[in-house]
Write a protein that holds these residues in place. Structure first.
Motif, short mmCIF file in Angstrom:
data_model
loop_
_atom_site.label_atom_id
_atom_site.label_comp_id
_atom_site.label_asym_id
_atom_site.label_seq_id
_atom_site.Cartn_x
_atom_site.Cartn_y
_atom_site.Cartn_z
N LEU A 1 0.82 -1.21 0.00
CA LEU A 1 0.00 0.00 0.00
C LEU A 1 0.86 1.27 0.00
CD1 LEU A 1 -2.84 -1.03 2.47
CD2 LEU A 1 -2.93 -0.97 -0.03
N PHE B 1 -6.17 0.26 4.86
CA PHE B 1 -6.39 1.39 3.97
C PHE B 1 -6.35 2.73 4.72
CE2 PHE B 1 -9.12 -1.44 0.96
CZ PHE B 1 -7.96 -1.90 0.34
N LEU C 1 -10.03 4.23 -3.64
CA LEU C 1 -9.24 5.04 -2.72
C LEU C 1 -8.70 6.25 -3.47
CD1 LEU C 1 -9.21 1.98 -1.69
CD2 LEU C 1 -7.21 2.65 -0.37
N VAL D 1 -11.61 6.41 1.44
CA VAL D 1 -11.92 5.00 1.20
C VAL D 1 -13.43 4.82 1.05
CG1 VAL D 1 -11.73 2.64 2.05
CG2 VAL D 1 -9.93 4.31 2.59
#
Length: 259
Positions: A160, A188, A213, A197
């Motif tokens: 991520l 997230f 996102l 999100v």
């Protein structure tokens, strides 16, 4: 992860390895891609095309993580999105994908051998990063989904952080997954990320999740969501016959067995 819908017998494949641990082995993927021409994880592009179209413009630069032998890039290309870069850890998958795309005349699409945990791209260079079931592999053998193993957390965060880094300031990360929002949000919504999100469900049997996102759009509401502890969504058990036979049934039930 539904089985290939093409009726040709040559593209019909048996269900995957006896245990999901094999999905962590690069040699498994090289061997599999050597024989397998096409397999779609989490439905093919046509099932969520209506969700993608509002978010990706024809001039968008797109990075696909873990392309394997999916036809996702071809679907995007046919919709006029040609600035596509696909990566996969398997050299076999990359070589075969390159050959397939060239034969079809999709010369603009780049296919590179690369690790999504260590993206070889400069900062702020893609409008969109998209992955379909690639993130799922990181959760194999993750243990309790409420408290994943530290090694799992490290890998997911590395992925991520790389995605966030290569996205342009107003870029978009699209994750197509069967991972429930309750288990994805803690990742997230980690404090180092600036994206908002949201998600949409789709699918006729399993409920799959289409996460959106938006970098630079994080709000106080996202902070509150990251700290909430709602009951996780319960996946439907009404599945079509092909989904019961498909590899996503084995993969998902193994990952969700502790839910």
């Amino acid at each position: 992860m539904d089985a290939d819908q093409n009726p040709k017998a040559s593209e019909k494949k048996t269900i995957g390895p006896p245990t999901t641990s094999a999905y962590l082995d690069p040699h498994y993927w090289d061997e599999r891609f050597s024989d397998e021409e096409h397999y779609e994880w989490l439905k093919d592009y046509s099932h969520f095309r209506h969700l993608v179209q509002p978010h990706i413009k024809p001039n968008s630069s797109v990075l696909e993580l873990g392309c394997g032998n999916s036809r996702l890039s071809e679907g995007l290309y046919n919709d006029g999105i040609t600035a596509i870069t696909c990566i996969d850890l398997s050299a076999v998958a990359v070589e075969k994908m390159q050959e397939r795309l060239l034969l079809k005349g999709y010369k603009e699409v780049k296919v590179l051998e690369a690790d999504m945990l260590d993206l070889p791209f400069s900062n702020d260079c893609f409008d969109v990063v998209i992955e379909k079931a690639t993130m799922e592999v990181l959760f194999v053998n993750s243990g309790d989904p409420w408290n994943p193993q530290p090694e799992t957390v490290t890998k997911v965060m590395a992925m991520l952080e790389g995605v966030h880094r290569v996205l342009k300031p107003d870029g978009l990360f699209i994750s197509v997954s069967f991972g429930q929002p309750h288990f994805r949000r803690p990742f997230f919504n980690a404090p180092q990320f600036t994206w908002s999100v949201e998600w949409i469900t789709f699918g006729d049997g399993f409920h799959y999740f289409f996460y959106i996102l938006r970098k630079g759009k994080r709000s106080s509401a996202d902070e509150e969501l990251s700290q909430s502890h709602d009951k996780p969504l319960v996946p439907t058990i009404s599945m079509f016959h092909e989904e019961l036979e498909g590899e996503d049934y084995i993969f998902r039930t193994n990952i969700d067995e502790m839910d």
